[in-house]
Design an enzyme around this catalytic site. Structure first.
Site, PDB file in Angstrom:
ATOM      1  N   GLY A  50      48.374  39.815  50.755  1.00 28.50           N
ATOM      2  CA  GLY A  50      49.685  39.487  50.798  1.00 28.50           C
ATOM      3  C   GLY A  50      49.896  38.184  50.524  1.00 28.50           C
ATOM      4  N   TRP A  52      49.397  35.217  49.898  1.00 29.36           N
ATOM      5  CA  TRP A  52      49.446  34.561  48.413  1.00 29.36           C
ATOM      6  C   TRP A  52      50.144  35.345  47.797  1.00 29.36           C
ATOM      7  CZ3 TRP A  52      45.246  32.077  44.938  1.00 29.36           C
ATOM      8  CH2 TRP A  52      43.974  31.118  45.970  1.00 29.36           C
ATOM      9  N   ASP A  68      45.880  45.021  43.397  1.00 28.94           N
ATOM     10  CA  ASP A  68      44.171  45.575  44.099  1.00 28.94           C
ATOM     11  C   ASP A  68      43.419  46.458  44.813  1.00 28.94           C
ATOM     12  OD1 ASP A  68      43.023  43.068  46.228  1.00 28.94           O
ATOM     13  OD2 ASP A  68      42.898  45.587  46.763  1.00 28.94           O
ATOM     14  N   ASN A  84      41.685  48.970  39.328  1.00 30.33           N
ATOM     15  CA  ASN A  84      40.546  48.322  39.333  1.00 30.33           C
ATOM     16  C   ASN A  84      40.938  46.904  38.346  1.00 30.33           C
ATOM     17  OD1 ASN A  84      38.008  46.857  38.291  1.00 30.33           O
ATOM     18  ND2 ASN A  84      37.242  48.979  39.139  1.00 30.33           N
ATOM     19  N   ASP A 109      42.257  35.042  44.695  1.00 30.15           N
ATOM     20  CA  ASP A 109      41.750  34.538  46.252  1.00 30.15           C
ATOM     21  C   ASP A 109      40.463  35.861  46.223  1.00 30.15           C
ATOM     22  OD1 ASP A 109      41.409  32.489  48.600  1.00 30.15           O
ATOM     23  OD2 ASP A 109      42.560  33.637  49.070  1.00 30.15           O
ATOM     24  N   LYS A 149      38.955  32.237  43.794  1.00 29.60           N
ATOM     25  CA  LYS A 149      37.896  31.490  44.991  1.00 29.60           C
ATOM     26  C   LYS A 149      36.994  32.106  44.234  1.00 29.60           C
ATOM     27  CE  LYS A 149      38.161  33.464  48.557  1.00 29.60           C
ATOM     28  NZ  LYS A 149      38.780  34.076  49.891  1.00 29.60           N
TER      29      LYS A 149
END
Length: 263
Positions: A50, A52, A68, A84, A109, A149
């Protein structure tokens, strides 16, 4: 852990109450590229633990949603979904939360669990980033922003091209908070394109009028395309060379003669 305790950003995260040192990566990305604006709705994919989410809430002050597979420990003012991002049911929950118009910003990220086999880990990173991009395409507003990322490697350029195909501006950036030995890099897409065409697409069109600049102006599914070096009355096969939020440019790939006029 010993290395982390000596790490500047690790210490700063602890001192400032952030859940991870990664919080400073988003701060630096935003300072440089202005991804999140005040009032923006933000969706963070792969958001646990958490860090971000905390920064996104500070920057936007608006609706912030974390998604998540794991449960995310609650953060004040932040909503979460456990699911998902490849599942339609999760996409529907996201849209229900942020609204039918979509999110202003999508972040990711997330990283795969590392195996130690670099080629495999790179491929898994690209797979995860591709899932994030596909999710973003379903939930972003027109002109929205995207940050993800990825690990650098031989599949990186192909992934960059996928992002370029969907955003007006695309860049890669490595914030100072990334460890010097890390191969991670952040791909940034600005101004999400919702046009019914993409760079490289080809169409057969009739040139019926010219725009103010002298280029041909045609409509493709209601979207304006400017075609260079044509005349009214020509039938041409065009290739899209650039796509903007409200219009596109094209070159002539093949001249097919004159437009047939009805008798």
């Amino acid at each position: 852990m010993a290395r982390d305790r000596r790490d500047y950003y690790y210490r700063q995260a602890k001192e400032e109450g952030y859940r991870s040192r990664a919080s400073f990566k988003l701060k630096q990305i935003n300072e440089r590229h202005h991804i999140i604006n005040r009032g923006d709705s933000v969706v963070d994919l792969g958001a646990a633990p958490g860090g971000w989410l905390q920064v996104a809430k500070e920057l936007s002050g608006g609706k912030v949603l974390g998604v998540d597979l794991q449960r995310i420990v609650p953060i004040e003012g932040v909503e979460t979904i456990q699911g998902n991002i490849n599942a339609d049911s999760t996409i529907q929950k996201i849209i229900k939360t942020v609204g039918a118009k979509g999110a202003d910003v999508v972040l990711c990220d997330a990283a795969p669990n590392l195996s130690g086999n670099w080629s495999y880990d790179h491929a898994r990173s690209i797979e995860l980033a591709t899932s994030a991009l596909e999710c973003a395409k379903k939930i972003l507003k027109p002109k929205g922003n995207f940050v993800v990322k990825v690990f650098q490697g031989d599949m990186f350029n192909d992934y960059m091209q996928k992002v370029r195909d969907n955003f007006v501006r695309t860049m890669a950036y490595s914030p100072k908070a990334s460890r010097s030995q890390s191969a991670e890099i952040y791909v940034i897409g600005k101004k999400f394109l919702t046009a019914p065409l993409r760079k490289g697409d080809k169409f057969v069109v009739d040139i019926e009028k010219l725009g103010s600049s002298g280029d041909g102006a045609v409509l493709i599914e209601g979207f304006v395309v400017f075609v260079k070096e044509v005349e009214v009355g020509e039938k041409v096969r065009i290739k899209i060379t650039d796509v903007k939020p409200n219009f596109a440019f094209a070159d002539v790939a093949e001249r097919l003669g004159k437009t047939e006029k009805p008798e």
